[in-house]
Motif scaffolding. Structure first.
Motif, mmCIF file in Angstrom:
data_model
loop_
_atom_site.group_PDB
_atom_site.id
_atom_site.type_symbol
_atom_site.label_atom_id
_atom_site.label_comp_id
_atom_site.label_asym_id
_atom_site.label_seq_id
_atom_site.Cartn_x
_atom_site.Cartn_y
_atom_site.Cartn_z
ATOM 1 N N ASP A 70 0.865 -1.165 0.000
ATOM 2 C CA ASP A 70 0.000 0.000 0.000
ATOM 3 C C ASP A 70 0.911 1.227 0.000
ATOM 4 O OD1 ASP A 70 -2.355 1.348 0.222
ATOM 5 O OD2 ASP A 70 -3.141 -0.042 1.732
ATOM 6 N N TYR A 215 -5.246 6.792 1.309
ATOM 7 C CA TYR A 215 -5.460 5.377 1.618
ATOM 8 C C TYR A 215 -6.863 4.951 1.200
ATOM 9 C CZ TYR A 215 -6.705 1.263 4.253
ATOM 10 O OH TYR A 215 -7.171 0.024 4.592
ATOM 11 N N HIS A 219 -7.496 2.020 -1.501
ATOM 12 C CA HIS A 219 -7.566 0.646 -1.000
ATOM 13 C C HIS A 219 -8.650 -0.212 -1.635
ATOM 14 C CE1 HIS A 219 -5.883 -2.129 1.933
ATOM 15 N NE2 HIS A 219 -7.073 -2.683 1.886
ATOM 16 N N CYS A 233 -9.604 -6.498 7.307
ATOM 17 C CA CYS A 233 -8.742 -5.500 7.949
ATOM 18 C C CYS A 233 -9.118 -5.362 9.410
ATOM 19 C CB CYS A 233 -8.840 -4.173 7.222
ATOM 20 S SG CYS A 233 -10.484 -3.515 7.287
#
Ligand code: ATP
Ligand code: MG
Length: 571
Positions: A70, A215, A219, A233
């Motif tokens: 990421d 993010y 994502h 997650c």
């Protein structure tokens, strides 16, 4: 919540239950998960939980688990971390095969999707300063205020966004935001930032970009591109799920992943925040990311923790929906269990006290048989050399012992493991009154450790022959923090000043000098030890992985009941 509660009636956790149901209902045929580290530090034991979960599910359901970096924040990310993360996942026993991905591989697609939102009137360029944006975001109880730039035309937004990409504006000057709802009860939905300007070189895309996705914007869409079915997650992302879904609903993504949240691992006496771990390294509180006191996988590996112990620990703690703190003693217990079965036994003396056997012939050496593993006859035996001069552990002698001290003291007889009974005849002291040696006698009839007349001794101690001993450095580790819940805001105050104790004059059986296959190893009566990379020829360095018992628990009073060990010895 206990580990047992976290495992459902089917013997699985709630995520595995969901996946099994999705397969049974035909909703998914192939399960795809991913492990998505940000390469801004080394992996820690918390990540191990996530890795075992994501890769474990892929294995169990015949699916696939991607390793996806990421990497959307170039100022904090480095190639060193990317390399270390890959090595750690492999070490833990998992493999992503050809499914290695980077969020940065999708930058072009993500950019196109950002323009898509602009065209649909669902994103706008905001010129407010960071402070203005923060002030207008509102609070948990008060709604936010619309930005004065919120109603820009599609054309103006497209133009500004393209110029952001072209590098016309300085870092931080503008952002692209989703146009959702500044009054939403969920702050994540109050026009979240999708892109920020950052004139920074990226480890993979170099200078190609000066705007980077957030993010949240990267994502879910990365998951969708990869066909991830279950995006697993930790709980802090639960409030991001509506946003995750919002992007997928409003963009022409190729698949429709779902996010599921589980409780992150918290461990007592341990900090698992990458920010704090980075500060521990940079501030010199530890000697690098792989310092054996660190909860990083690199540190645990160097300390001698086998990957099986990590996997077993993660299996036992289960996967729950509520946050809790796991006692670090439970982790140590798993390490002991794995090492107890796997580690060969050897003798080593950490704080040597010289013993002279007065009635043992000068110059004589004999070889005695010692077992390599008490529970595993296949591990065989070895020969250990015995001579007139030996080392024993300083702690195994007391000049004025209390009643229940069954080890050596003046006039007392003990067994030297695998060897003979000896009796202490004389205590030799230096000018300062310090005990420097013991003069003992042995009973030649007790060879192998038993008396033909049936006479018993209450203590058995280990020893190393002085003529053959190899001198080593041994590093003993204690918890890095003094409190079960260190203050992450001021962690330095809670650091244990005695987390590392270095023994420079340990005496080892000679076999331990060279043989790397003997690591990790049990030093009898002392604990499990692993050879450190700092070892030099003729000068081994060993790390104590874990003691034989929970000494930390003892200090805390948790293990107040002290039972004699197998030799009837109270320690
Ligand atoms: P930090 O919060 O310390 O910065 P992070 O969670 O942001 O760490 P990432 O690299 O983003 O670190 O984490 C990769 C994956 O590992 C994420 O899916 C995250 O949820 C998971 N993870 C991180 N810490 C833990 C933990 N303590 N227990 C379980 N999973 C974790
Ligand atoms: Mg993260």
């Amino acid at each position: 919540m206990t580990a047992a509660e976290a495992i459902s009636e089917t013997g699985r956790d709630f995520i595995r239950d969901i996946i099994a149901a999705d397969i049974a209902s035909g909703r998914h045929r192939k399960i795809i998960t991913r492990f998505p580290p940000e390469p801004n530090g080394y992996l820690h034991i918390g990540h191990a939980k996530s890795i075992c979960l994501n890769f474990g599910i892929a294995q169990e359901f015949g699916g696939q688990c991607n390793l996806r970096f990421d990497d959307t924040n170039p100022t904090k990310e480095e190639q060193e971390y990317i390399d270390a993360i890959m090595a750690d996942v492999h070490w833990l026993g998992f493999d992503w095969g050809e499914h290695l991905y980077y969020a940065s591989d999708y930058f072009e697609q993500l950019y196109a999707w950002a323009e898509h939102l602009i065209r649909d009137g669902l994103a706008y360029v905001d010129d407010q300063s960071q402070d203005e944006m923060r002030a207008n975001r509102g609070t948990l109880t008060a709604p936010g205020r619309n930005s004065p730039f919120r109603d820009r035309s599609v054309e103006e937004n497209l133009d500004l966004f393209r110029r952001m990409r072209a590098g016309e504006f300085p870092s931080g000057a503008r952002v692209l935001r989703a146009r959702i709802d500044m009054a939403s009860g969920n702050i994540n939905m109050r026009d979240p930032v999708l892109y920020r300007i950052l004139h920074a070189s990226h480890p993979r895309t170099g200078a190609a970009w000066c705007i980077y996705p957030s993010y949240d914007f990267a994502h879910g869409q990365s998951d969708a591109i990869e066909g991830v079915t279950h995006s697993i997650c930790t709980l802090e992302f639960e409030d991001h799920r509506p946003l995750y879904d919002w992007f997928l609903e409003h963009l022409p993504v190729p698949s429709r992943p779902h996010q599921y949240e589980f409780a992150r691992l918290n461990l007592s006496y341990t900090v698992l925040s990458k920010r704090v771990l980075t500060e521990l390294v940079r501030g010199g509180y530890v000697k690098g990311w792989d310092d054996p006191r660190m909860p990083t996988l690199a540190g645990l590996r160097r300390r001698g923790v086998p990957p099986e112990a990590l996997r077993e620990f993660v299996r036992r703690i289960g996967v729950a929906k509520a946050n809790s703190v796991v006692d670090v003693a439970m982790f140590e217990h798993a390490i002991r269990e794995v090492l107890n079965a796997a580690a060969m036994r050897r003798m080593a003396v950490l704080r040597p006290l010289r013993v002279v056997i007065e009635n043992y012939p000068e110059g004589q050496i004999e070889e005695l048989e010692a077992v390599n593993h008490p529970d595993d006859p296949d591990a065989g035996t070895r020969r250990v050399r015995f001579g007139r001069e030996l080392y024993i552990e300083r702690d195994d002698f007391m000049e004025n012992p209390p009643k229940k001290f069954f080890r050596l003291s003046p006039g007392k007889e003990v067994r030297l493991r695998y060897a003979y009974f000896i009796t202490c005849r004389e205590v030799v002291k230096d000018a300062a009154g310090e005990v420097v040696a013991l003069r003992c006698t042995y009973d030649p009839a007790t060879r192998g450790g038993n008396a033909p007349d049936g006479r018993k001794v209450q203590g058995t101690i280990h020893w190393v022959s002085a003529a053959d001993a190899v001198t080593a450095e041994v590093r003993l580790y204690n918890q890095l923090f003094t409190k079960p819940d260190p203050d992450v805001g001021n962690f330095a105050a809670d650091i244990n000043p005695n987390s590392l104790e270095v023994v420079i004059d340990a005496k080892l059986e000679p076999a331990l000098a060279a043989d790397n296959s003997l690591s990790p190893v049990q030093f009898e009566r002392l604990g499990y030890f692993a050879r450190d990379k700092d070892s030099a020829p003729g000068r081994p360095v060993f790390n104590r992985t874990v003691g034989l018992r929970d000494t930390w628990g003892k200090v805390q009073g948790a293990a107040a009941v002290r039972k004699p060990d197998e030799d009837g010895d109270i320690k």
